[in-house]
Motif scaffolding. Structure first.
Motif, PDB file in Angstrom:
ATOM      1  N   ASP A 168       0.805  -1.225   0.000  1.00  0.00           N
ATOM      2  CA  ASP A 168       0.000   0.000   0.000  1.00  0.00           C
ATOM      3  C   ASP A 168       0.841   1.280   0.000  1.00  0.00           C
ATOM      4  O   ASP A 168       0.300   2.371   0.151  1.00  0.00           O
ATOM      5  CB  ASP A 168      -0.937  -0.002   1.222  1.00  0.00           C
ATOM      6  CG  ASP A 168      -1.898  -1.169   1.173  1.00  0.00           C
ATOM      7  OD1 ASP A 168      -2.287  -1.567   0.061  1.00  0.00           O
ATOM      8  OD2 ASP A 168      -2.259  -1.694   2.235  1.00  0.00           O
ATOM      9  N   LEU A 169       2.140   1.131  -0.158  1.00  0.00           N
ATOM     10  CA  LEU A 169       3.003   2.310  -0.078  1.00  0.00           C
ATOM     11  C   LEU A 169       3.143   2.994  -1.442  1.00  0.00           C
ATOM     12  O   LEU A 169       3.666   2.408  -2.389  1.00  0.00           O
ATOM     13  CB  LEU A 169       4.379   1.916   0.450  1.00  0.00           C
ATOM     14  CG  LEU A 169       5.276   3.088   0.837  1.00  0.00           C
ATOM     15  CD1 LEU A 169       4.762   3.766   2.103  1.00  0.00           C
ATOM     16  CD2 LEU A 169       6.708   2.644   1.021  1.00  0.00           C
TER      17      LEU A 169
ATOM     18  N   ILE B  61       4.129  -1.924  12.496  1.00  0.00           N
ATOM     19  CA  ILE B  61       4.831  -1.457  13.700  1.00  0.00           C
ATOM     20  C   ILE B  61       3.920  -0.661  14.630  1.00  0.00           C
ATOM     21  O   ILE B  61       3.730  -1.016  15.773  1.00  0.00           O
ATOM     22  CB  ILE B  61       6.090  -0.620  13.365  1.00  0.00           C
ATOM     23  CG1 ILE B  61       7.027  -1.450  12.468  1.00  0.00           C
ATOM     24  CG2 ILE B  61       6.821  -0.207  14.641  1.00  0.00           C
ATOM     25  CD1 ILE B  61       8.254  -0.704  12.015  1.00  0.00           C
ATOM     26  N   VAL B 164      -4.481   9.135  -1.911  1.00  0.00           N
ATOM     27  CA  VAL B 164      -3.831   9.818  -0.785  1.00  0.00           C
ATOM     28  C   VAL B 164      -3.485   8.753   0.246  1.00  0.00           C
ATOM     29  O   VAL B 164      -4.071   7.676   0.260  1.00  0.00           O
ATOM     30  CB  VAL B 164      -4.753  10.875  -0.137  1.00  0.00           C
ATOM     31  CG1 VAL B 164      -4.981  12.040  -1.077  1.00  0.00           C
ATOM     32  CG2 VAL B 164      -6.078  10.265   0.292  1.00  0.00           C
ATOM     33  N   ASP B 168       2.866   8.046   2.876  1.00  0.00           N
ATOM     34  CA  ASP B 168       2.579   7.462   1.558  1.00  0.00           C
ATOM     35  C   ASP B 168       1.794   6.164   1.619  1.00  0.00           C
ATOM     36  O   ASP B 168       1.604   5.508   0.603  1.00  0.00           O
ATOM     37  CB  ASP B 168       3.899   7.236   0.800  1.00  0.00           C
ATOM     38  CG  ASP B 168       4.633   8.538   0.572  1.00  0.00           C
ATOM     39  OD1 ASP B 168       3.958   9.563   0.378  1.00  0.00           O
ATOM     40  OD2 ASP B 168       5.868   8.543   0.587  1.00  0.00           O
ATOM     41  N   LEU B 169       1.331   5.800   2.808  1.00  0.00           N
ATOM     42  CA  LEU B 169       0.639   4.513   2.941  1.00  0.00           C
ATOM     43  C   LEU B 169      -0.857   4.644   2.646  1.00  0.00           C
ATOM     44  O   LEU B 169      -1.583   5.341   3.349  1.00  0.00           O
ATOM     45  CB  LEU B 169       0.845   3.950   4.350  1.00  0.00           C
ATOM     46  CG  LEU B 169       0.413   2.501   4.528  1.00  0.00           C
ATOM     47  CD1 LEU B 169       1.371   1.562   3.806  1.00  0.00           C
ATOM     48  CD2 LEU B 169       0.310   2.142   5.993  1.00  0.00           C
ATOM     49  N   MET B 170      -1.314   3.959   1.607  1.00  0.00           N
ATOM     50  CA  MET B 170      -2.727   4.034   1.219  1.00  0.00           C
ATOM     51  C   MET B 170      -3.582   3.130   2.100  1.00  0.00           C
ATOM     52  O   MET B 170      -3.227   1.980   2.342  1.00  0.00           O
ATOM     53  CB  MET B 170      -2.891   3.592  -0.229  1.00  0.00           C
ATOM     54  CG  MET B 170      -2.304   4.557  -1.229  1.00  0.00           C
ATOM     55  SD  MET B 170      -2.460   3.903  -2.911  1.00  0.00           S
ATOM     56  CE  MET B 170      -4.236   4.053  -3.148  1.00  0.00           C
ATOM     57  N   GLU B 189     -13.426   1.510   1.151  1.00  0.00           N
ATOM     58  CA  GLU B 189     -13.314   0.667   2.339  1.00  0.00           C
ATOM     59  C   GLU B 189     -11.865   0.651   2.792  1.00  0.00           C
ATOM     60  O   GLU B 189     -10.960   0.587   1.953  1.00  0.00           O
ATOM     61  CB  GLU B 189     -13.755  -0.756   1.963  1.00  0.00           C
ATOM     62  CG  GLU B 189     -13.974  -1.673   3.130  1.00  0.00           C
ATOM     63  CD  GLU B 189     -14.403  -3.068   2.679  1.00  0.00           C
ATOM     64  OE1 GLU B 189     -15.541  -3.453   2.964  1.00  0.00           O
ATOM     65  OE2 GLU B 189     -13.579  -3.769   2.050  1.00  0.00           O
ATOM     66  N   LYS B 191      -8.456  -0.902   3.981  1.00  0.00           N
ATOM     67  CA  LYS B 191      -7.913  -2.148   3.440  1.00  0.00           C
ATOM     68  C   LYS B 191      -7.935  -3.292   4.443  1.00  0.00           C
ATOM     69  O   LYS B 191      -8.091  -4.434   4.071  1.00  0.00           O
ATOM     70  CB  LYS B 191      -6.483  -1.911   2.949  1.00  0.00           C
ATOM     71  CG  LYS B 191      -6.453  -0.876   1.825  1.00  0.00           C
ATOM     72  CD  LYS B 191      -5.304  -1.074   0.876  1.00  0.00           C
ATOM     73  CE  LYS B 191      -5.453  -0.112  -0.300  1.00  0.00           C
ATOM     74  NZ  LYS B 191      -4.593  -0.442  -1.426  1.00  0.00           N
ATOM     75  N   HIS B 192      -7.745  -2.974   5.721  1.00  0.00           N
ATOM     76  CA  HIS B 192      -7.633  -4.054   6.701  1.00  0.00           C
ATOM     77  C   HIS B 192      -8.812  -4.086   7.666  1.00  0.00           C
ATOM     78  O   HIS B 192      -9.348  -5.133   7.949  1.00  0.00           O
ATOM     79  CB  HIS B 192      -6.319  -3.931   7.467  1.00  0.00           C
ATOM     80  CG  HIS B 192      -5.127  -3.901   6.564  1.00  0.00           C
ATOM     81  ND1 HIS B 192      -4.594  -5.038   6.013  1.00  0.00           N
ATOM     82  CD2 HIS B 192      -4.408  -2.875   6.066  1.00  0.00           C
ATOM     83  CE1 HIS B 192      -3.582  -4.712   5.224  1.00  0.00           C
ATOM     84  NE2 HIS B 192      -3.447  -3.407   5.243  1.00  0.00           N
ATOM     85  N   LYS B 194     -11.723  -2.775   7.260  1.00  0.00           N
ATOM     86  CA  LYS B 194     -12.977  -2.899   6.517  1.00  0.00           C
ATOM     87  C   LYS B 194     -14.061  -1.918   6.979  1.00  0.00           C
ATOM     88  O   LYS B 194     -15.248  -2.269   7.044  1.00  0.00           O
ATOM     89  CB  LYS B 194     -13.517  -4.345   6.587  1.00  0.00           C
ATOM     90  CG  LYS B 194     -12.525  -5.392   6.126  1.00  0.00           C
ATOM     91  CD  LYS B 194     -12.193  -5.282   4.655  1.00  0.00           C
ATOM     92  CE  LYS B 194     -11.127  -6.293   4.243  1.00  0.00           C
ATOM     93  NZ  LYS B 194     -10.488  -5.949   2.954  1.00  0.00           N
ATOM     94  N   SER B 409       6.325  -1.457  20.085  1.00  0.00           N
ATOM     95  CA  SER B 409       7.384  -1.946  20.963  1.00  0.00           C
ATOM     96  C   SER B 409       8.747  -1.477  20.466  1.00  0.00           C
ATOM     97  O   SER B 409       9.745  -1.625  21.135  1.00  0.00           O
ATOM     98  CB  SER B 409       7.328  -3.456  21.087  1.00  0.00           C
ATOM     99  OG  SER B 409       7.333  -4.026  19.807  1.00  0.00           O
ATOM    100  N   SER B 410       8.749  -0.898  19.292  1.00  0.00           N
ATOM    101  CA  SER B 410       9.978  -0.278  18.806  1.00  0.00           C
ATOM    102  C   SER B 410       9.624   0.679  17.675  1.00  0.00           C
ATOM    103  O   SER B 410       8.537   0.601  17.110  1.00  0.00           O
ATOM    104  CB  SER B 410      10.960  -1.332  18.301  1.00  0.00           C
ATOM    105  OG  SER B 410      10.291  -2.219  17.447  1.00  0.00           O
ATOM    106  N   VAL B 412      11.327   2.707  14.080  1.00  0.00           N
ATOM    107  CA  VAL B 412      12.422   2.645  13.127  1.00  0.00           C
ATOM    108  C   VAL B 412      12.881   4.072  12.848  1.00  0.00           C
ATOM    109  O   VAL B 412      12.073   4.930  12.509  1.00  0.00           O
ATOM    110  CB  VAL B 412      11.958   1.976  11.825  1.00  0.00           C
ATOM    111  CG1 VAL B 412      13.072   1.998  10.793  1.00  0.00           C
ATOM    112  CG2 VAL B 412      11.496   0.563  12.097  1.00  0.00           C
ATOM    113  N   GLY B 417      17.252   3.936   9.686  1.00  0.00           N
ATOM    114  CA  GLY B 417      16.608   2.629   9.603  1.00  0.00           C
ATOM    115  C   GLY B 417      16.845   1.778  10.841  1.00  0.00           C
ATOM    116  O   GLY B 417      16.382   0.654  10.948  1.00  0.00           O
ATOM    117  N   VAL B 419      16.469   0.230  14.423  1.00  0.00           N
ATOM    118  CA  VAL B 419      15.294  -0.095  15.227  1.00  0.00           C
ATOM    119  C   VAL B 419      15.550   0.267  16.685  1.00  0.00           C
ATOM    120  O   VAL B 419      16.506  -0.207  17.289  1.00  0.00           O
ATOM    121  CB  VAL B 419      14.939  -1.584  15.098  1.00  0.00           C
ATOM    122  CG1 VAL B 419      13.789  -1.943  16.019  1.00  0.00           C
ATOM    123  CG2 VAL B 419      14.583  -1.917  13.660  1.00  0.00           C
TER     124      VAL B 419
END
Lengths: 738, 738
Positions: A168-169, B61, B164, B168-170, B189, B191-192, B194, B409-410, B412, B417, B419
Motif C-alpha cells: 500500500d506504499l 509497527i 492519498v 505514503d501509505l494508502m 473501504e 484495506k484491513h 474494513k 514496541s519499537s 524505526v 533505519g 530499530v
C-alpha cells in the motif's frame, strides 16, 4: 498435442490468493519493464504492478524498493451504464493464455450483464521486446446479444492510474499531466529518489462512429471512446503506451512524445490506416514475434517426451529474459525479477550462482552487463570491507543501485509486530566469492580477455584481498580460519569455518592469483598499474598465497566427507520421521534459536560448493557428501533456491529419478505456486537453476579448455534434449537423443 | 484593531515545511472529521488529509492509525487550457484567513496566467458544526482581464481522490463508484479494518451557461463545469460533500445520498434557487454560525489587553472542539486531534491530564463521553493487568478503539533505519491513575452522581486494584514500593518509586475507597453488586487501605522537597550553561543512554503531580519543588506538553512573568510552529494546557465543595479575563478586571 509454448488457464478462479499468484505467472515484460497479469478492467484487491528495471524509491526498514509505476493497463468498459468486470454479471466462458514464444497474453471472455447484454471480450497484451519502451493492449468488444436486440451504448475508458503502491506504499507523485492532439501524457516522479517517469498514451478504434474524449486528471487521466454497437458488431480498440524515465536521459516526456509519434507514423506508413485511427498492433506484433524468435533461436531448450518439463523450462527461460535489460548495466536481476514486490527488487547471490550461468553460456553480452554491474560497485564493496576493518572488496548481501548493503538490519513480523534482527547483511560473506566465481566462469566460457583485462582481474584481486584480510591466522597450527559467518544454510548462524565459505574463498584467492599471473604475462603494463593501484606488494601477494594454501577446510581426509562447519557433526540429528506430513519448514516448526542445535540444513550448502566446483572433485567425494547431506536438507520448505540445483550433482551420481523430482520442484515452482509465495513474484533463481539442471545435470555438459563433453542421464520418458550455447564466441548446438 | 478571532496569512510562502505547517493550522473540522488546510487546486507535495473520528486502519509497527480518507477538497480550475495553481503563473495578491468564531476558512487570490489572463479567485470552506457529515466549498472565479478582453473558457473540475495516504501509505480501496442524476458518489473501504465510507458530492453553479458533466472513475471521480466568461464576469460554484461511514450505521451510501438530497431540498425550500442550481452555502453557513455561536457562548475565554494571547487562546479552544465528537464515546481525543498523522491518532494521557479539565468545566457532556470511552475499555485494561500478572485494570499507554496496548514496541529511525526499542508501553504506568484522577475531578466539578454510580466507582476501584497488586511490600519497613517504571519524565527509565507515579497511585487508591464509601451510603445494593463483581473482599479492601497509607513517597520530611525517584539526587547535575544556544533536546544531544545519568528532566514530573493535586499541598512545598525542578526541566526541546501547565503552579507562586512566558509557548506552539513538528498535526494537549493556564493559573480558579474561589495573577498588559464554567449543572460566569 498441446502447444508447448503456452501457459493457459481455462476458467476463472476468484480465490484472491490464486488471482495474485496468476498475476505473477501471467506477467508480460521485456527487461525494461514488466507488468503483472492483472485484468484490464481491474479487480477488487488486485495487485497491479509495473516495475521498471532499476527504478527505485525509498522504503522504511528495507531501505529501497522497485517503485510500482502508475498503472498503464486500466481499460474500463461500460455497456448501457453497466460496468464489465469479472466479479460482476455472469461469466459464461473464460480462457487466458500466455504464449512465451511471442510474449503475448490473451484473454477470451464471454459475459452477460445483469440486464442481459451478452458480450465477447478479447484482450491481447504485450510488452514489446523489439521496442522496450512500448506496451500495447488490443481490446475487442463484440455485442453477442442485447435485450430486444437493441443497439448498446459502449463506453471504453483507457487510463493511467497513480493510485497504486508497493503493497500500500505509494511511490509516485504527479508532476504534471496533459494531452496533445492525439496523445495523453502523465509525468510523475518518485517521492524520494526523484526519478522522473513519462508515460504517453494513444487510444484508437476502427469504429468510425466512436467519439473520443480526453479527460485530464493528476490521478487517473484517461481517454474515453463512446460508441453505439448493434448486436453482432465488434469494436476494436488499441491502447498504446510509451514509457521513458530520467534514467534514459533528459527530457523523458519529450522523448516519449516523439517516440510515440514515430510509432504511430511507422504504423500508418506500413498500413492503410486512416490518420485518425492508426492501428499499431499488427505492425508492432510482427516486430515482437521477430524479436522473440531471435531470442528463442539462441535460448530454447527442447525436451521431447515430457510436455510438462518442456513447457516448464520454456516458461523459466522466458522469465530470465524479461527480468533483465539487454544494455543497462546499472542494475542486475532481482530475486523476483520485475514481477512482484518480494525482496523489494534487491540483488542477491541468486544472480551469480543461479542465473548467471544461463547468460554466460547463452547470452554472454547480458552476462557481461550483469558482471559489469558488480564491477561498477567495487567502490561501495571496498567501503563495506573498510568499514568492517578489512582490506579489498566485500560485496553486500543485498544490493541495489549504489552497492551499499541494503539487507535490512531487522524485519517486523507482519502479524505480531515483533522486531526480528536480520544477521545476513553482517555474516553472510560468501556472496563475495560467488561474484568472483561468476567472473572466472564467464571468462572460461566466453574467453572474453578484454573484459578480464579491464574489469575481471581487478574484481578478482579485490575480492581475494578481502578474504586474505578476513581469514585469521592460527599461529600454532599455521592455518587460517574464517569465523563467525552464516553459510548458504541460513539456519546456522555464527558458525566457524563453513566448508562452503572457505572453499569458495580459497577458490577466489586461487583464481585471482591465476588471473594476475595471466595478466602479467599478456598485458604486463596493465598488470603493473593494477598492482600499484591495489597496493599489492610482494609481501601481500605471498600472504594471499599462504592463506590460499592453508585455509582450513573441515573435511575428513579418510572419508572425504566435508563437515558443513566446525562442530556440525557434534550436533544431534533430527528425527525426521517425526515431522512427516509437516506443512512448514523445520525452522518454522522449531524456531530460529532451536533449529541451530540440529544437523538439519535449509538449502544446499556443502553440496552447492561441490556443484559450483564440480570439476575439482572426484565422484567418490561427491557421492559421500550427497549421501550425507541430501537427506538432511529441507527440500520442500527450506529455501526454494536449491532443489533444482541438486539435479546437477544428482544426475552425475546416477540419481536420475531423484534429480528429476528436484528439477520439477524448480520448474513448476511458480506455475503451480509450490511455495505459496508466487504472489510476491517469480523465483528467478529457480529459473536459472532449472536451466542448469537440464544442461549441466541431465545433459551433463562440461566445457573444457579445448572443447566440451556431454554425459546424458535420461529422466523417464525423455527422448531428446537439445539446446545451444556459445563457447569462446562460437555457437555450439547440442542435440542429444536417447 | 485586528479581529481577535482570526488567524491570517497575508502572503504565500512556498517553503514546503511552512506549507505543511500551515496546512495543520488552517484545518477545518467539526469533531466528526477534520480536513487539513490544503489548497483546493492542489499543490506539489502537499499533505492533504481528511481524518474521521475513530476511523482506523492497520499500519506496520505502529499497529493502527487514523486512515486518511479520500480527499474531498480537490477543485481543478483551467482557463483557456491553462491550469491555475499557486506554483504556476504569477501570484499578484494572496490572503488566507481562518475565522475560528465561525469555523470558516477563506482564501483570496489575484493571479495572472502565462498568457495574461488575470483572475480573482475566492475560496470559502467549512466543515459544518451544525451537521457533522457536511463539508462545503464555495469557489468564485472572476475574470479580471484577458488578452484583448476576449471571453475565457473556464473549466472547473470537482473531484474525490483516493490516491492519498498517511504519509505514503494508502488505506482505502474503492468498492464502487457512480452517480445519480445530481450526485456523484464514491464508496470505499479501509484495506484491513474494513470500515466502509460513502462520500457524495453535488457541484453547482449560478452560471446558467455552464455545462455540467459527470466523470466516473474508481480513483478520482469528478463533476466538471464548463463555461465561458467575459472579462468582469464571475462564476460561483459550490461543492457540497456528505460523508457517512459504517460506524454510523448500515448502508452508509444510501444514508449519505438521502441526507445529501435533504440538504439540497432544505436549501431549495429556504431560498429562491432554481432546481438545477441549488445553492446550499448561505443556508448552511447561517446554521454554521449559529452552532459555533452556541459553542463560544460556553467556551470563550476573553483576555483584554493582549491580542496575541486572545487570539492564541481562542485558536486553542477552537482546536479542542474540532478534535472530538459531541456524541461518540467509542473514541477519544488523539495527541494531534484529527489534524495530522503524528502519533497516528492514538490516545495518550494527554487527554485526561491536559484536555479533559476543559471539557469537565465547560462541556461536561463531552467530558462524560471521553470518560465513557475509558470505561468501555475496562475489559481490555483488565486483560493488560492480568497478562502482566496484576489484578484490576491497567490502561494502555497508547490506546485506540479496542483498548489494547498500541504503543509500538519499537520504532524505526526514519533516516538510519535503526530499530529503537520503545519501553513506554511496558513501563509508563501513570496513565492508569491519570484516568482515575480525571473521573474523580469530573465528579467533583459536575456532581454527576449517576455517572459515578454506573461507571465511575467501578473504574476507580478497578484501577486502584491494579496499584494495590502492583505495589511490592517491603516487609521489614512496612511500606510499599513501585519499582521499574518510567514517570512522566521519559528520559529516566526503569526507575524506582517515582514520586509522581506513587502519589497519583495513592490518590487513585484514596479516591476509589472514598467513592466506594459514598456508594455504600447512597446506593448500597449497587455497591454490594460491584463489590461482588470485583471480588473485593474485606481483606483486599484492608490491603488497599494499607497500601494507600504506606506507599513510599520519596520526600524529605524537613525540606518538603520530593525526590523525582529514588536515587535522582545522587545523579550529577548537568552544566546547563555549556548548552546555551542548543537547537536540540538534552536527550538529542546526549543520547538515550547518557541522559539517564543526569538530573535533567524532559517535562514536568514532580511539578505535574503538584499541579494535579494542587489542593493537597501548601505553598511552601510547591515553592521548594518549583525552585528545584523548574530550572532543570527542558522547556524548549523537551516535551511540548508541560510548558503551559507550569503556569498553574507558577502563577500561584507569583512567578507571573515566567508563567506567562510558559503559557505563550503553549498558546503559539502551532501558530508559530515552535516545535517544528506542526506539519504532523496540532498539539492538542497544549490546547488544553493553555486553557488550564488561564483558568487555574492566571485567574486562579479553585472549585470547593460548596462553590469556588479565584485568585488572579495578572500578566503585564492583561486588563480583563472572563470565561464560564459549569459547577454541578449551574453555569458560572467569571469576569475578572485588573
Amino acid at each position: 498435442m498441446d502447444n508447448l509454448w503456452q501457459i493457459s488457464e481455462e476458467s476463472f478462479d476468484p480465490n484472491l490468493k490464486h488471482i495474485h499468484s496468476q498475476e505473477t505467472v501471467f506477467t508480460v515484460g521485456n527487461g525494461y519493464f514488466c507488468t503483472r497479469g492483472t485484468f484490464d478492467e481491474g479487480y477488487p484487491h488486485e495487485s497491479a504492478a509495473t516495475l521498471l528495471f532499476g527504478v527505485f524509491d525509498n522504503v522504511p526498514i528495507a531501505k529501497e524498493e522497485l517503485a510500482n509505476a502508475p498503472d498503464w493497463v486500466g481499460l474500463k468498459l461500460v455497456v448501457n451504464g453497466e460496468r464489465f468486470r469479472l466479479d460482476k454479471g455472469k461469466l459464461l466462458a473464460y480462457t487466458r493464455t500466455l504464449d512465451v514464444q511471442t510474449g503475448l497474453l490473451t484473454r477470451h471472455v464471454l459475459w452477460e450483464s445483469t440486464s442481459g447484454i451478452r458480450l465477447q471480450v478479447v484482450s491481447e497484451r504485450f510488452a514489446s521486446l523489439a521496442d522496450e519502451h512500448l506496451g500495447i493492449i488490443r481490446y475487442r468488444v463484440t455485442i453477442e446479444e442485447s435485450p430486444n436486440q437493441q443497439p448498446v451504448e459502449v463506453n471504453l475508458r483507457a487510463s493511467f492510474n497513480i493510485a497504486v503502491g508497493n503493497y500500500d506504499l505509494m511511490h509516485w507523485a504527479t508532476q504534471d499531466q496533459g494531452h496533445t492532439q492525439n496523445l495523453l501524457w502523465l509525468r510523475s516522479e518518485t517521492k524520494h529518489t526523484k526519478v522522473s517517469l513519462a508515460q504517453t498514451m494513444s487510444f484508437n478504434t476502427d469504429d468510425a462512429q466512436a467519439k473520443k474524449e480526453f479527460a485530464d486528471s493528476d490521478v487517473a487521466p484517461s481517454i474515453r471512446l463512446n460508441s453505439t454497437l448493434a448486436p453482432g458488431a465488434t469494436l476494436t480498440a488499441e491502447k498504446v503506451v510509451v514509457m521513458y524515465t530520467s534514467r534514459d536521459g533528459d527530457e523523458p516526456l519529450q522523448t516519449a512524445l516523439n517516440h510515440h509519434q514515430k510509432i504511430l507514423g511507422s504504423a500508418a506508413e506500413a498500413t492503410t490506416n486512416s490518420p485518425h485511427h492508426v492501428f499499431v498492433y499488427n505492425y508492432q506484433y510482427d516486430r515482437q514475434i521477430e524479436a522473440w524468435q531471435k531470442y528463442w533461436q539462441q535460448a530454447d531448450v527442447i525436451i521431447e517426451g515430457d510436455d510438462t518439463a518442456q513447457i516448464g523450462i520454456r516458461y523459466n527461460i522466458y522469465q530470465l529474459r524479461i527480468s533483465t535489460s539487454e544494455h543497462d548495466s546499472r542494475y542486475s536481476i532481482a530475486a523476483k525479477g520485475l514481477t512482484g514486490f518480494g525482496y523489494r527488487g534487491h540483488i542477491f547471490h541468486d544472480t551469480e550462482i543461479f542465473m548467471l550461468p544461463f547468460f554466460t553460456y547463452v547470452l554472454p553480452d547480458i552476462a557481461r552487463n550483469l558482471l559489469l554491474y558488480r564491477y561498477k560497485l567495487l567502490p561501495a564493496a571496498r567501503q563495506k570491507a573498510r568499514s568492517n576493518g578489512y582490506a579489498g572488496a566485500q560485496y553486500p548481501w543485498e544490493s541495489t543501485l549504489n552497492g551499499e548493503e541494503t539487507t535490512p538490519s531487522s524485519i517486523v513480523h507482519p502479524e505480531t509486530g515483533e522486531v526480528i534482527p536480520v544477521l545476513n547483511g553482517f555474516l553472510e560473506l560468501h556472496i563475495t566469492s560467488s561474484i568472483a566465481h561468476a567472473v572466472w566462469e564467464y571468462w572460461q566460457v566466453t574467453g572474453d580477455d578484454k573484459f578480464m583485462r579491464e574489469y575481471g582481474v581487478e574484481l578478482l584481486l579485490s575480492t581475494a584481498m578481502f578474504w586474505d584480510s578476513r581469514a585469521e591466522k592460527d599461529e600454532q597450527e599455521h592455518q587460517y580460519e574464517i569465523k563467525n559467518v552464516i553459510g548458504p544454510d541460513e539456519w546456522h548462524e555464527h558458525v566457524i569455518n563453513n566448508a562452503h565459505t572457505n572453499m569458495m574463498a580459497r577458490n577466489n584467492l586461487q583464481t585471482a592469483l591465476a588471473a594476475l599471473h595471466w595478466l602479467e604475462n599478456t598485458a604486463p603494463t596493465v598488470a603493473t598499474t593494477l598492482i600499484e593501484q591495489l597496493d599489492l606488494n610482494k609481501q601481500r601477494l605471498a600472504h594471499m598465497q599462504d592463506v590460499q594454501e592453508h585455509l582450513k577446510i573441515p573435511q575428513d581426509k579418510e572419508t572425504k566427507l566435508f563437515e558443513q562447519f566446525e562442530g556440525f557433526f557434534k550436533l544431534p540429528t533430527l528425527d525426521l520421521e517425526k515431522y512427516k506430513g509437516r506443512k512448514d519448514s523445520y525452522q518454522g516448526i522449531l524456531g530460529v534459536e532451536e533449529i541451530q542445535k540440529y544437523q538439519i540444513v535449509k538449502q544446499a550448502d556443502t553440496l552447492m560448493m561441490l556443484t559450483m566446483l564440480r570439476q575439482e572433485f572426484d565422484l567418490h567425494t561427491k557421492q559421500v557428501n550427497w549421501d550425507y547431506y541430501f537427506p538432511i536438507t529441507d527440500h520442500d520448505y527450506g529455501s526454494s533456491l536449491t532443489p533444482a540445483l541438486h539435479a546437477i550433482l544428482g544426475s552425475e551420481l546416477g540419481h536420475t529419478e531423484e534429480s528429476y523430482h528436484m528439477f520439477m520442484k524448480g520448474a513448476l515452482v511458480d506455475l503451480e505456486n509450490l511455495r505459496g509465495n508466487t504472489p510476491e513474484g517469480i523465483h528467478a533463481a529457480c529459473a536459472g537453476a532449472v536451466w542448469q539442471a537440464v544442461v549441466f545435470g541431465f545433459a551433463g555438459l562440461r566445457v573444457t579448455s579445448d572443447g566440451y563433453t556431454t554425459n546424458p542421464h535420461w529422466p523417464a520418458n525423455w527422448q531428446r534434449v537439445a539446446f545451444q550455447f556459445k563457447q569462446k564466441g562460437t555457437s555450439v548446438s547440442i542435440d542429444l537423443h536417447r
